[in-house]
Design an enzyme around this catalytic site. Structure first.
Site, PDB file in Angstrom:
ATOM      1  N   LYS B  69      -2.442   9.177  47.318  1.00 14.16           N
ATOM      2  CA  LYS B  69      -2.699  10.074  48.441  1.00 14.16           C
ATOM      3  C   LYS B  69      -1.826  11.329  48.383  1.00 14.16           C
ATOM      4  CE  LYS B  69      -1.597   8.456  52.329  1.00 14.16           C
ATOM      5  NZ  LYS B  69      -1.395   7.477  53.407  1.00 14.16           N
ATOM      6  N   THR B  71      -0.348  12.592  45.802  1.00 10.87           N
ATOM      7  CA  THR B  71      -0.686  13.372  44.611  1.00 10.87           C
ATOM      8  C   THR B  71      -1.903  14.246  44.892  1.00 10.87           C
ATOM      9  OG1 THR B  71       0.159  11.489  43.375  1.00 10.87           O
ATOM     10  CG2 THR B  71      -1.039  13.138  42.119  1.00 10.87           C
ATOM     11  N   ARG B  92       6.282  13.903  54.208  1.00 15.60           N
ATOM     12  CA  ARG B  92       7.459  13.120  54.606  1.00 15.60           C
ATOM     13  C   ARG B  92       8.540  13.109  53.536  1.00 15.60           C
ATOM     14  NH1 ARG B  92       4.631   7.640  55.868  1.00 15.60           N
ATOM     15  NH2 ARG B  92       3.156   8.656  54.471  1.00 15.60           N
ATOM     16  N   LYS B 103      10.398   0.950  41.623  1.00 14.59           N
ATOM     17  CA  LYS B 103      10.031   2.112  40.819  1.00 14.59           C
ATOM     18  C   LYS B 103       8.781   2.741  41.413  1.00 14.59           C
ATOM     19  CE  LYS B 103      11.769   0.434  36.432  1.00 14.59           C
ATOM     20  NZ  LYS B 103      12.903   1.321  36.129  1.00 14.59           N
ATOM     21  N   ALA B 271       5.293   3.931  59.193  1.00 13.64           N
ATOM     22  CA  ALA B 271       3.911   4.088  59.659  1.00 13.64           C
ATOM     23  C   ALA B 271       3.419   2.850  60.401  1.00 13.64           C
ATOM     24  CB  ALA B 271       3.008   4.397  58.478  1.00 13.64           C
ATOM     25  N   PHE B 299      -0.438   5.238  55.228  1.00  5.79           N
ATOM     26  CA  PHE B 299      -1.474   4.207  55.122  1.00  5.79           C
ATOM     27  C   PHE B 299      -2.873   4.782  55.368  1.00  5.79           C
ATOM     28  CE2 PHE B 299       2.214   1.359  56.622  1.00  5.79           C
ATOM     29  CZ  PHE B 299       2.652   1.174  55.330  1.00  5.79           C
ATOM     30  N   PHE B 379      -9.211   8.157  37.779  1.00  2.00           N
ATOM     31  CA  PHE B 379      -8.346   7.464  36.818  1.00  2.00           C
ATOM     32  C   PHE B 379      -9.096   7.448  35.484  1.00  2.00           C
ATOM     33  CE2 PHE B 379      -4.639   5.286  38.738  1.00  2.00           C
ATOM     34  CZ  PHE B 379      -4.742   5.832  40.011  1.00  2.00           C
ATOM     35  N   TRP B 407      -3.484  14.370  38.914  1.00  2.00           N
ATOM     36  CA  TRP B 407      -2.316  13.914  38.166  1.00  2.00           C
ATOM     37  C   TRP B 407      -2.214  14.725  36.877  1.00  2.00           C
ATOM     38  CZ3 TRP B 407       0.113  12.404  33.877  1.00  2.00           C
ATOM     39  CH2 TRP B 407       1.336  11.720  34.008  1.00  2.00           C
TER      40      TRP B 407
END
Lengths: 550, 550
Positions: B69, B71, B92, B103, B271, B299, B379, B407
């Site tokens: 989201k 990205t 945020r 990670k 959230a 979310f 993707f 991305w």
């Protein structure tokens, strides 16, 4: 009388880039935090062929009368600049907990202050917060290691690492964590200290660069295994993450005095369970740019100054060229037995009797190979007869003395003091003891030479600690004696210059990251509480401006 | 494939003053933190006659497949700038605890990131630390008040205020403080939350200015008296000191995207037990300078977006012009029952069955008066047949859809998405319910309209809480439902688009400072733990450069 905060807020600050230029710090070495604060990028600090001379400002044994050590330090710095020297001052960062607890500045006073004082006294550039984060990340990694199988065999009852917060909160002195069942960790009896008392503060204070910081963090002892072997932060692989958290905090912070002289304010370790000076990095950074570096150490010559020579100078491998002992006439009268409320009355008898405290500090400082100068920080209640007594005493005792009127006059009030200091510089200084001779020898040397104790007595616990220290090859670390600041002895009521007493060593705490052994000689408060009327009650922000800070 | 941190570190950042100029933010409104970050001084923000249009980016129900989201949000922002708009993104701040734990970046990914990412992910400009300080200063003031005589008659067993730390530390979930005897406070069973879960974070998130912040702090309920009356931070006189501690934190932080677009990153409330968006101040500040303000909510539409419309827009009194729902083909397949390890295989049946989740989010968003656009975040494993299915589904379902390849391509990968968003703007949006009708009416409306629940069931505790809420005139505050993010229902296993279920309200927590009532519908983790292999293990700093952050 104007308050410190109103004097500071009325002042027209110069851009920090202009302040930096005054001693030749390039813009490209500055990381700005607003327009009046900057970090000096450690990787871009120049190396001077003629590093500046270090002048250490210390004081007599602290009294409720107040000595104004920081105020003299800052005024003296401005006086050095007025005399045409490239001067810089290096001092400690205030701790937020006490700022919310006790009214009273930690950034000088009157016309001898460092500014912007509201920022310096609140979050500043976030160094203390970074230390809190690193300290508590390590605590979480230790507990998580045990929770996830405890491959290192850590005994949860013998974790010595404590969490910290930069707050005065007595409720955090004794806590139990990890309650709530097997998914919530292992129940552990522990404590929070105030951030200034975290060993990471001491580590940052003594590190010479980022690599050294990382190595010291790896050496932090966090507890013991069931087989009585020490466990380090390095065993947990924590040094990388903790160093990343401290990557910015290691850069010293540049601000300005009210006189427009550059000031580095960096680090703030306790002066009892740690060494109580600004960072080694700040001091040596100032040396690269200034001819004269003024700096300070907590409490009197027996605590801060001794540790400055025996711990900080040793690790920093530098000499001290001069030392100033700040005193007040009031504080000598207090040492002579006058009650706090009577200190404004002239009392030559008390002054005469209390001055033994100052004499002892002068003698102490000479043992480090330097020529001390006594600075009498003037108060309006000091009488001409009292001032004359001080001058005559100095003549007789054979020590240089100058008066300073820095609260009211800033640097102008310390010109004569500055000249006296410059007349009393030496080429080199030396630590008091040879740390190769071991912990007891170091403690006994300090006890005899500085405290004038006849003997040192070790508790059973301290004897046990000594065995652990010997077994783990920590025996040749320098010692950091935690003793009351009010007396040369370990009895806070024994004012003046006590002789022939016994120093009671109750515990020996290995601080293997910082690189010293703490010798506890009394109860040490590592988490202060708030009083009946906390300073926080009076603090506000109105139209974006902080009020009531002091 | 390059890591996010190596892409970010290879990027040549522009000076923050140049970034600011791009949207007309004057130098004098900037408070620099280094050369690539600045705070925008709230007192110097201009007032625009034509505030920018707000576009909210939300997502489908989160899955382990990841939706990307942030990205998409950042790539879309760069695309808007490429199309010639004065664009800004508001998002945020990451929390340090999870950075050391898990990670995975919190600042976008690939060529759609905000930079400098190491700073943003570590201490940034210190806002979270300021919140931790304010939170724990309040805790100390409460306990100290009791210790010093308890004039307010606070029942120590009913203190609801908890301490916080920005660390993942399960051992702090259940603690006992104040042990050690009468001088060390009152023994109290309590908890630490992570800083993001502090109500002060929510307060900072919803405050409109410093005065409003102070008023909200004064309204914080910290516990109850022995007579069952609420005690506030205002009763303790703490709002001044706490506001002073938050004086800088209230200024939004300016950084840049990899595309050179200005980004405001400010605040980071949870959230679930809070409203989960960046600060209201950051969003409305961006509106004064940009034509198009892109922002996000935590979310899916059932949690973050609902709270954005019903809490944040209500308090900010602004409209949302457009909403983007981010999805991935993988995540729809996961909702269709495919196991995580099989998500890279083409599976049209699963896609068809999982897309009901997306349909429900589209329907939800329409209830706020806006025209949602679906963004399919591509993707490499997505097949042409799957992509074609998505396009056809959108045609049939009657919703605008565009693919995004952010991305790998940054803003260039979101041009078509940006155009689609601009084609679907509306003039105004509206909250879902009228808060004047009270807490149950608000909960029932959300449960029926957004969750598709048949009924709401209150526990005995929740009924008791309702009485307290009515008695204290908190009944017309908006509600903030804390529910699992994985399902529209309160059962995290019920994927897709469940219908006819029962929403179980277990507790109602008044958050009188933030200004909402939290309705707990399941266990909420407010203090995460570390895993078997914490991210901290891999983090290091080598030659001054952070490595292993992600």
């Amino acid at each position: 009388m104007l308050s410190d905060v109103s004097i500071a807020q009325a002042h027209n600050l110069e851009p920090i880039t202009d302040i930096a230029k005054r001693v030749g710090i390039d813009d490209e070495a500055l990381i700005p935090y607003g327009h009046h604060m900057a970090k000096v990028d450690l990787s871009k600090i120049r190396k001077s062929d003629t590093p500046g001379k270090i002048i250490l400002v210390t004081g007599v044994s602290p009294t409720p009368a107040g000595e104004g050590k920081s105020t003299v330090l800052i005024g003296l710095t401005d006086a050095m600049a007025k005399l045409g020297h490239k001067a810089m001052v290096a001092l400690r960062e205030p701790s937020l907990g006490p700022v919310m607890g006790i009214k009273g500045g930690a950034a000088g006073g009157g016309y001898s202050q460092v500014v912007p004082m509201e920022n310096i006294n609140l979050h500043f550039t976030g160094d203390f917060h970074a230390i809190t984060s690193a300290n508590n990340t390590l605590a979480a990694l230790i507990d998580n290691h045990i929770q996830q199988g405890n491959a290192l065999n850590i005994d949860p009852r013998r974790i010595t690492w404590q969490r910290c917060l930069d707050v005065n909160d007595r409720s955090l002195r004794h806590v139990v964590t990890g309650l709530g069942g097997p998914k919530q960790g292992v129940p552990t009896e522990t404590r929070f200290t105030i951030t200034a008392a975290s060993e990471i503060m001491a580590v940052l204070g003594l590190a010479t660069d980022l690599e050294d910081l990382k190595a010291r963090i790896a050496n932090l002892t966090v507890g013991f295994t069931y087989d009585d072997e020490p466990v380090t932060a390095g065993d947990l692989g924590a040094q990388g993450a903790l160093s990343a958290l401290l990557k910015d905090a290691i850069n010293p912070n540049l601000v300005q005095t009210l006189g427009g002289t550059p000031a580095l304010i960096h680090g703030g370790p306790f002066a009892n369970i740690a060494h109580g000076c600004n960072t080694l990095i700040a001091t040596t950074t100032a040396q690269q740019y200034a001819d004269i570096v003024l700096t300070e150490a907590g409490f009197g010559s027996d605590l801060g100054a001794e540790k400055f020579f025996d711990i900080k100078s040793r690790y920093g491998n530098f000499d001290v060229a001069g030392t100033v002992i700040v005193t007040t006439i009031r504080s000598m009268k207090y040492n002579g037995g006058v009650a706090r409320e009577d200190l404004t009355n002239e009392n030559l008898e008390a002054l005469k009797s209390g001055i033994v405290n100052l004499e002892r500090h002068v003698e102490n400082i000479r043992k480090f190979g330097v020529k001390p100068v006594v600075a009498v920080n003037l108060f309006t209640s000091d009488t001409e007869a009292e001032r004359e007594f001080m001058r005559q005493w100095a003549d007789q005792f054979g020590v240089a003395l100058a008066e300073a009127n820095v609260w009211a006059e800033g640097g102008d009030g310390a010109i004569q003091l500055a000249e006296t200091v410059l007349d009393n510089l030496v080429e080199s200084s030396a630590p008091l003891y040879d740390n190769d001779k071991g912990v007891e020898a170091a403690i006994e040397t300090i006890a005899r030479e500085i405290y004038h104790a006849d003997r040192v007595e070790y508790s059973n616990q301290a004897r046990k600690d000594l065995e652990t220290i010997k077994k783990n090859s920590w025996y040749t670390l320098p010692v950091c004696i935690s003793k009351t600041q009010y007396s040369f002895s370990d009895d806070p009521k024994a004012l003046g210059a006590p002789e022939g007493h016994t120093l009671h060593v109750r515990e020996l705490l290995p601080r293997t990251g910082a690189g010293f052994i703490v010798a506890l000689t009394g109860a040490v408060m590592t988490m202060p509480g708030l009083g009946k009327k906390p300073a926080a009650d009076g603090i506000d922000v109105i139209d974006g401006k902080i009020t009531g800070l002091f």
